[in-house]
Write a protein that holds these residues in place. Structure first.
Motif, short mmCIF file in Angstrom:
data_model
loop_
_atom_site.label_atom_id
_atom_site.label_comp_id
_atom_site.label_asym_id
_atom_site.label_seq_id
_atom_site.Cartn_x
_atom_site.Cartn_y
_atom_site.Cartn_z
N LEU A 65 27.77 24.00 -7.21
CA LEU A 65 26.84 24.58 -8.08
C LEU A 65 25.93 23.29 -8.44
O LEU A 65 24.76 23.62 -9.03
CB LEU A 65 27.46 25.16 -9.45
CG LEU A 65 28.51 26.35 -8.99
CD1 LEU A 65 29.41 26.77 -10.18
CD2 LEU A 65 27.62 27.35 -8.77
N ASN A 66 26.31 22.20 -8.27
CA ASN A 66 25.46 20.98 -8.73
C ASN A 66 26.15 19.64 -8.00
O ASN A 66 27.25 19.60 -7.91
CB ASN A 66 25.60 20.77 -10.45
CG ASN A 66 24.86 19.72 -10.78
OD1 ASN A 66 24.03 19.08 -9.95
ND2 ASN A 66 24.81 19.29 -11.96
N THR A 67 24.99 19.30 -7.23
CA THR A 67 25.39 18.21 -6.38
C THR A 67 24.70 16.61 -7.23
O THR A 67 24.93 15.70 -6.39
CB THR A 67 24.80 18.24 -4.78
OG1 THR A 67 23.60 18.40 -4.99
CG2 THR A 67 25.57 19.10 -4.32
N ASP A 68 24.39 16.67 -8.15
CA ASP A 68 23.98 15.48 -8.85
C ASP A 68 25.27 14.39 -8.78
O ASP A 68 26.27 14.88 -9.44
CB ASP A 68 23.50 15.81 -10.29
CG ASP A 68 22.86 14.58 -10.97
OD1 ASP A 68 23.64 13.40 -11.08
OD2 ASP A 68 21.72 14.74 -11.48
N CYS A 106 26.07 29.27 -5.18
CA CYS A 106 26.07 27.70 -4.84
C CYS A 106 24.88 27.54 -4.16
O CYS A 106 24.23 28.24 -3.44
CB CYS A 106 27.31 27.42 -3.97
SG CYS A 106 28.82 27.37 -4.82
N GLU A 107 24.55 25.98 -4.23
CA GLU A 107 23.42 25.40 -3.36
C GLU A 107 23.79 25.70 -1.88
O GLU A 107 24.81 26.01 -1.41
CB GLU A 107 23.49 23.96 -3.68
CG GLU A 107 23.15 23.47 -5.21
CD GLU A 107 23.23 22.19 -5.41
OE1 GLU A 107 23.49 21.30 -4.50
OE2 GLU A 107 23.17 21.51 -6.47
N SER A 120 29.63 16.79 -1.22
CA SER A 120 28.64 17.27 -1.86
C SER A 120 27.30 16.87 -0.92
O SER A 120 26.43 17.74 -1.13
CB SER A 120 28.60 16.65 -3.23
OG SER A 120 28.48 15.30 -3.24
N ARG A 166 27.42 14.28 -11.95
CA ARG A 166 28.26 15.45 -12.48
C ARG A 166 28.27 16.50 -11.22
O ARG A 166 27.44 17.40 -11.30
CB ARG A 166 27.78 15.97 -13.66
CG ARG A 166 26.29 16.45 -13.77
CD ARG A 166 25.70 16.46 -15.11
NE ARG A 166 25.31 15.60 -15.68
CZ ARG A 166 24.36 14.81 -15.49
NH1 ARG A 166 23.49 15.21 -14.26
NH2 ARG A 166 23.94 13.70 -15.95
N THR A 167 29.18 16.28 -10.41
CA THR A 167 29.25 17.16 -9.30
C THR A 167 30.10 18.54 -9.60
O THR A 167 31.10 18.22 -10.24
CB THR A 167 29.80 16.69 -8.15
OG1 THR A 167 28.93 15.44 -7.67
CG2 THR A 167 29.85 17.53 -6.84
N VAL A 168 29.53 19.63 -9.46
CA VAL A 168 30.41 20.91 -9.81
C VAL A 168 30.72 21.62 -8.43
O VAL A 168 29.70 22.22 -7.76
CB VAL A 168 29.80 21.77 -10.81
CG1 VAL A 168 30.73 22.98 -11.17
CG2 VAL A 168 29.46 20.83 -12.06
N ARG A 169 32.25 21.76 -8.12
CA ARG A 169 32.29 22.39 -6.80
C ARG A 169 33.23 23.49 -7.20
O ARG A 169 34.02 23.75 -7.83
CB ARG A 169 33.24 21.32 -6.05
CG ARG A 169 33.78 21.90 -4.71
CD ARG A 169 34.73 21.02 -4.07
NE ARG A 169 36.00 20.85 -4.81
CZ ARG A 169 36.73 19.82 -4.89
NH1 ARG A 169 36.45 18.81 -4.18
NH2 ARG A 169 37.87 19.91 -5.51
#
Length: 157
Positions: free
Chosen positions: A30-33, A81-82, A145, A36-39
């Motif tokens: 959902l976020n690959t920064d 998701c991305e 990620s 703060r990665t959200v898997r």
């Protein structure tokens, strides 16, 4: 919670002889920064959502929180998701007093084999199996990620 983990390439598939289990997985981000990665992960009939903070200086540890969600929730979240879902088979391979998790990637990451070992402390020693290859701890291109947006098949070899 802080996760302490080291990553390695895997030299060959002989690890499969010692594998205690294997599980097919699909995961997306959902976020690959890197801060703060959200898997989101789906395996068997289980969903997980994992939040990881930035990697600390040595590349072996970072903050991590993981929560179980339903398989249906995971499927729905995977849809938003991305781009670049990761598909893989994870093998749990006991070696000495530790368990290596070896990921055999599929799709655009086919051919990549990565082993991870979780440790209690950064300098903890562990038995090194013959199939373990070069250490890639802290090398961002090997993070799942990053593999979702820059797959192994597109790397210049």
């Amino acid at each position: 919670m802080v996760e302490i983990e080291r990553k390695f390439k895997v030299a060959d598939t002989s690890f499969k002889k010692g594998a205690r289990s294997s599980t097919k997985m699909v995961q997306g981000f959902l976020n690959t920064d890197p801060e703060r990665t959200v898997r989101v992960r789906l395996h068997n009939d289980k969903g997980l959502i994992t939040i990881k903070g930035r990697t600390f200086a040595k590349g072996t540890s970072r903050r991590e929180w993981e929560f179980q969600i339903s398989a249906d929730q995971a499927k729905e979240l995977l849809e938003i998701c991305e781009p670049g879902l990761i598909k893989k088979t994870r093998y749990k391979v006991p070696v000495g007093n530790h368990i290596f998790e070896v990921d055999e990637f599929e799709g655009e990451n086919r051919g990549l084999l990565i082993a991870e070992i979780e440790l209690r402390e950064e300098l903890e020693t562990f038995e090194v199996p013959s199939w373990l290859g070069e250490e890639v701890t802290g090398q961002k291109e090997y993070y799942n990620s990053q593999l979702s947006s820059n797959p192994y098949s597109q790397w210049k070899k």
